[in-house]
Design an enzyme around this catalytic site. Structure first.
Site, PDB file in Angstrom:
ATOM      1  N   HIS A 112     -18.681  -0.054   2.254  1.00 15.90           N
ATOM      2  CA  HIS A 112     -17.812  -1.039   1.673  1.00 15.90           C
ATOM      3  C   HIS A 112     -17.850  -0.757  -0.070  1.00 15.90           C
ATOM      4  O   HIS A 112     -18.534  -1.632  -0.524  1.00 15.90           O
ATOM      5  CB  HIS A 112     -17.826  -2.439   2.057  1.00 15.90           C
ATOM      6  CG  HIS A 112     -18.007  -2.511   3.633  1.00 15.90           C
ATOM      7  ND1 HIS A 112     -16.532  -2.416   4.662  1.00 15.90           N
ATOM      8  CD2 HIS A 112     -18.969  -2.592   4.486  1.00 15.90           C
ATOM      9  CE1 HIS A 112     -17.121  -2.450   5.724  1.00 15.90           C
ATOM     10  NE2 HIS A 112     -18.490  -2.574   5.666  1.00 15.90           N
ATOM     11  N   CYS A 156     -15.684  -1.843  -2.306  1.00 16.57           N
ATOM     12  CA  CYS A 156     -15.224  -3.018  -2.981  1.00 16.57           C
ATOM     13  C   CYS A 156     -16.328  -3.825  -3.324  1.00 16.57           C
ATOM     14  O   CYS A 156     -15.936  -4.744  -4.181  1.00 16.57           O
ATOM     15  CB  CYS A 156     -14.156  -3.704  -2.142  1.00 16.57           C
ATOM     16  SG  CYS A 156     -12.603  -2.347  -1.892  1.00 16.57           S
ATOM     17  N   ASP A 179     -13.695   4.844 -12.087  1.00 17.38           N
ATOM     18  CA  ASP A 179     -13.905   6.263 -11.933  1.00 17.38           C
ATOM     19  C   ASP A 179     -13.119   7.124 -12.418  1.00 17.38           C
ATOM     20  O   ASP A 179     -12.262   7.886 -11.695  1.00 17.38           O
ATOM     21  CB  ASP A 179     -14.256   6.523 -10.398  1.00 17.38           C
ATOM     22  CG  ASP A 179     -14.818   7.719  -9.917  1.00 17.38           C
ATOM     23  OD1 ASP A 179     -15.585   8.321 -10.771  1.00 17.38           O
ATOM     24  OD2 ASP A 179     -14.590   8.519  -8.976  1.00 17.38           O
ATOM     25  N   GLU A 183      -1.286  -8.631   4.324  1.00 18.56           N
ATOM     26  CA  GLU A 183      -2.550  -8.667   4.754  1.00 18.56           C
ATOM     27  C   GLU A 183      -3.177 -10.045   4.430  1.00 18.56           C
ATOM     28  O   GLU A 183      -2.901 -10.183   3.284  1.00 18.56           O
ATOM     29  CB  GLU A 183      -3.278  -7.363   3.926  1.00 18.56           C
ATOM     30  CG  GLU A 183      -2.972  -5.975   4.392  1.00 18.56           C
ATOM     31  CD  GLU A 183      -3.685  -4.938   3.491  1.00 18.56           C
ATOM     32  OE1 GLU A 183      -4.741  -5.238   2.968  1.00 18.56           O
ATOM     33  OE2 GLU A 183      -3.429  -3.792   3.420  1.00 18.56           O
ATOM     34  N   ARG A 200       0.781  -1.185   0.135  1.00 18.37           N
ATOM     35  CA  ARG A 200      -0.210   0.070  -0.003  1.00 18.37           C
ATOM     36  C   ARG A 200       1.043   1.431  -0.007  1.00 18.37           C
ATOM     37  O   ARG A 200       0.487   2.372  -0.548  1.00 18.37           O
ATOM     38  CB  ARG A 200      -1.043   0.020   1.261  1.00 18.37           C
ATOM     39  CG  ARG A 200      -2.060  -1.019   1.187  1.00 18.37           C
ATOM     40  CD  ARG A 200      -2.937  -0.819   2.439  1.00 18.37           C
ATOM     41  NE  ARG A 200      -4.117  -1.938   2.301  1.00 18.37           N
ATOM     42  CZ  ARG A 200      -5.378  -1.594   1.594  1.00 18.37           C
ATOM     43  NH1 ARG A 200      -5.530  -0.517   0.768  1.00 18.37           N
ATOM     44  NH2 ARG A 200      -6.111  -2.683   1.557  1.00 18.37           N
ATOM     45  N   GLU A 253     -10.506  -2.793  -5.068  1.00 17.86           N
ATOM     46  CA  GLU A 253      -9.799  -1.834  -4.335  1.00 17.86           C
ATOM     47  C   GLU A 253      -8.593  -1.426  -4.836  1.00 17.86           C
ATOM     48  O   GLU A 253      -8.459  -0.092  -4.901  1.00 17.86           O
ATOM     49  CB  GLU A 253      -9.723  -2.432  -2.832  1.00 17.86           C
ATOM     50  CG  GLU A 253      -9.100  -1.271  -2.018  1.00 17.86           C
ATOM     51  CD  GLU A 253      -8.670  -2.018  -0.569  1.00 17.86           C
ATOM     52  OE1 GLU A 253      -8.466  -1.317   0.368  1.00 17.86           O
ATOM     53  OE2 GLU A 253      -8.906  -3.255  -0.402  1.00 17.86           O
TER      54      GLU A 253
END
Length: 781
Positions: free
Chosen positions: A747, A749, A525, A457, A428, A468
């Site tokens: 959420h 995702c 987007d 993760e 990330r 995501e």
């Protein structure tokens, strides 16, 4: 012989005026009868030409439709290859004469619609002298009023039966000036008002009047010419296409033959019809298009199969109608704004046929004139195109994965399931650089199914992590501080920064991301202007020669308006300025751009800094300036972006797409239907009858469009809808076991909205508006 006769075929009512001619006619009829007996029997289904009309006339119209079918069968039987009316599908002998109005997969490029010069130099046949007809619109309307009042329709019957008896009579009635040739594309010479009045009245006349019109049309269609068609013939075709009688399935046999003759015209003749058609009023234009689409739909899926001849006897019906529809699509695209929306040419019936068979026929047979709807992509809906692209993607994914498996086994290595996927592992904290490295190292795997893992993760990517990854990566890359794209507040869109650098790999990454989104059915987007997608399809297939320029397309001031409206407005004012441009503006063919705080100058043409902009050359200046801004100044950035996109989406299916459709595939549709979302929403912890849920939908359906978009963006990460509509969002509302003082949480995702059980509608509305209006930075997981 029928294939070579230059005179019109005699109608059922005509007789010889002189004895000698009468003998010749009888002799010819006997010969024709002998030939006709050799032909296979005419299918009885063709009697449908008169279905829906009065019973007494059915046998009469059956004779006419049989006669047309007989003549066409005879022409094919004796090998008539010279008649300009012939169109045999699929083995077209004169295919080279047909217009390049469709995409050809072998040529790997889009063809220009308007390829012919404004004035054609080809010799035209002499126009025959037309009979004099003096009836005006008012005269016709007076006759109609008198007939309605008295019940005596003789005058009206006489007008219709005479007018539609031949192409010559059609021109005599509807040509603005019978003495003028009207042989330019600018003016068809048709009195459109008179045509509209006559057609509007036709369906309100008695059945015998309507039958006389159909009978006359058959007489006209039976005529044959050995040479090119005259402009009067083209005028007649243009007028006959607007006949409202062809909305009735009982006339489809006649309609099919009209379409067959128009489809078989030469490219030059099509050129005239295209330009004349764009002058038809919007309402009439839409009616003709809808009529053609209905004809294709009902031939594919007839409500009453017995109404039409068997499909094997009329394989040319659908190709002919589609080719004629292509002429109207060409006319529509020549006008800005277009007469009707490009979506009005979609035929949703095609969503229910075997699209992949159509696609494979198109791919495999290329130039071999085997008909496929993919040759005419304007008729295929975006939903159907998405199906083609997805299945084509799946097949490519399976093929790549299978090859990886075979390579592994051939090297006697143990197969691993991970080799079947494009596995992207990123941190990330280093999202962009890690993503760039992963996609660069795994170029060969880009067409495999995408799976994303965030280092450190625990999580299995069932689609949520992939979404995501896209969401976070796009948000970071398009941030103004990142410098790759400039956000224009006036147009609410991003555009490529024109800074120069040594490495444009990050632009390639953005292109690959867009390609992966299309390939994996993810909606992004992204706010690119329509011009970007036009450039992305220039050309739609990557050229083999790497020296060929890519991403360069014809741009106009309208394209600049969609990105930089203020600058475009200034250039527009320069074009319309009535004073002395050179003295008042004191500009040259040189422009200036700021790059990292430094102002740099660029010449729009050689020695541009020494060439003043004047009233005479200002159009050239504006065009060069727009081309500089949208093509030349960002060429390297966009070329990298182009190659990134096509490294994933290299498919012939791209040839089927319009720029607007690529945008919808990448970003979804801007049209919201919240009622459809309500019908497809799933619930967790709630029932759709619960009070909180009823409050929620009462509030949401009453929102303004802006608030509805904010809600969608809050819950899904984008305010646009996938191609398949709201149902494809898989939207879910979950019960949040928290205090009702809390705001809703999303959420993104999983397209999931967590809603506390608010006690009343007022409280729910207040908390929801606060949440969706201030979503950035909190409440987003």
């Amino acid at each position: 012989e029928l294939s070579q006769g230059s005179a019109a075929a005699p109608s059922a009512e005509e007789g010889g005026e002189e004895e000698e001619e009468g003998e010749k006619e009888k002799k010819k009829e006997k010969e024709d009868e002998k030939e006709r007996e050799k032909l296979p029997p005419i299918p009885s289904a063709s009697t449908a030409a008169a279905g829906g009309l009065e019973e007494g006339a059915k046998s009469q119209f059956s004779t006419f439709s049989n006669f047309i079918t007989t003549i066409n069968q005879k022409k094919e039987g004796i090998g008539n290859r010279n008649s300009p009316t012939q169109l045999v599908i699929p083995n077209i002998k004169n295919g080279k004469d047909l217009p390049p109005l469709c995409l050809d997969v072998r040529q790997k490029q889009r063809m220009s619609i308007d390829t012919l010069p404004q004035e054609l130099k080809a010799p035209s046949p002499p126009e025959p002298s037309l009979p004099i007809r003096t009836k005006t619109v008012k005269d016709f309307q007076d006759d109609m009023e008198k007939s309605k009042a008295s019940g005596d329709w003789k005058a009206v019957h006489s007008f219709y039966s005479t007018t539609f008896d031949s192409f010559m009579e059609i021109n005599a009635a509807f040509k603005k000036d019978t003495n003028s040739p009207f042989n330019t594309i600018e003016d068809s010479g048709i009195d459109a008002k008179f045509v509209n009045v006559v057609y509007d009245a036709l369906l309100n006349t008695p059945q015998d009047v309507q039958k006389s019109v159909l009978k006359g049309i058959i007489n006209g269609l039976l005529q044959e010419w050995t040479g090119p068609r005259t402009k009067d013939d083209l005028r007649a075709y243009c007028i006959l296409l607007q006949n409202p009688q062809f909305s009735n399935t009982s006339t489809y046999v006649i309609y099919a033959h009209l379409l067959r003759q128009i489809a078989a015209l030469t490219e030059a003749d099509h050129h005239f019809l295209v330009h004349w058609s764009k002058k038809i009023s919007q309402r009439r234009f839409k009616q003709v298009v809808d009529r053609l689409l209905q004809f294709i739909s009902l031939r594919l899926f007839p409500a009453k199969p017995e109404e039409f001849p068997p499909m094997v006897k009329c394989t040319w019906w659908i190709p002919s109608a589609t080719k004629v529809l292509a002429l109207f699509n060409a006319a529509n695209s020549l006008i800005s704004p277009p007469i009707i929306s490009y979506t009005d040419f979609y035929n949703s019936t095609l969503d229910h046929i075997d699209l992949m068979e159509e696609y494979h026929n198109w791919q495999c047979y290329g130039n071999s004139h085997r008909f496929s709807f993919c040759q005419y992509p304007f008729i295929i809906s975006i939903a159907a195109k998405k199906v083609i692209i997805q299945r084509d993607s799946e097949q490519q994914m399976i093929s790549i994965a299978r090859q990886s498996l075979v390579d592994k086994v051939s090297r006697r290595q143990k197969p691993d399931m991970n080799m079947l996927f494009l596995n992207v592992k990123v941190r990330r904290t280093h999202l962009v650089s890690d993503s760039l490295d992963e996609l660069a190292r795994k170029k060969a795997d880009l067409k495999k199914k995408l799976k994303v893992t965030f280092v450190g993760e625990a999580g299995l990517d069932m689609g949520g992590l992939t979404k995501e990854w896209f969401l976070l990566l796009i948000r970071q890359i398009f941030h103004p501080d990142y410098g790759m794209f400039t956000y224009h507040k006036d147009s609410h869109c991003h555009w490529f920064s024109s800074f120069k650098c040594d490495n444009y790999s990050e632009f390639r990454l953005v292109g690959a991301l867009m390609g992966l989104a299309v390939y994996n059915s993810i909606t992004l987007d992204i706010r690119f202007p329509p011009c970007c997608y036009k450039k992305l399809l220039s050309p739609p297939i990557v050229p083999c020669d790497h020296n060929t320029l890519v991403g360069i397309c014809g741009v106009t001031l309208d394209d600049l308006f969609q990105i930089m409206p203020e600058l475009a407005h200034g250039l527009s004012e320069l074009l319309s300025y009535e004073g002395n441009v050179e003295e008042d503006f004191y500009s040259t063919f040189q422009v200036f751009q700021e790059e990292f705080g430094v102002i740099k100058s660029y010449n729009l043409k050689p020695n541009g800094d020494k060439i003043p902009v004047t009233n005479r050359n200002r159009k050239e200046y504006v065009q060069l300036y727009v081309d500089f801004l949208l093509n030349k100044s960002i060429y390297k950035q966009f070329a990298a972006f182009y190659y990134g996109f096509h490294s994933v989406c290299a498919s012939y299916a791209l040839l089927l797409l319009r720029p607007e459709e690529v945008e919808i595939l990448v970003c979804g549709s801007p049209e919201l239907d919240m009622s459809a979302l309500q019908r497809s929403t799933q619930y967790e912890g709630y029932q759709k009858t619960d009070l909180t849920i009823r409050y929620f939908w009462d509030v949401v359906l009453g929102f303004s469009l802006d608030l509805q978009k904010k809600l969608l963006h809050f819950a899904t990460g984008s305010d646009r809808v996938p191609v398949g509509g709201m149902a494809d969002l898989n939207f879910k509302i979950s019960k949040s076991e928290t205090s009702t003082n809390w705001l809703p949480v999303a959420h993104t995702c999983f397209n999931q909205l967590c809603l506390p059980p608010y006690k009343n509608k007022k409280e729910l509305k207040q908390k929801l508006i606060i949440g969706i209006s201030n979503a950035e930075g909190f409440g987003l997981e």
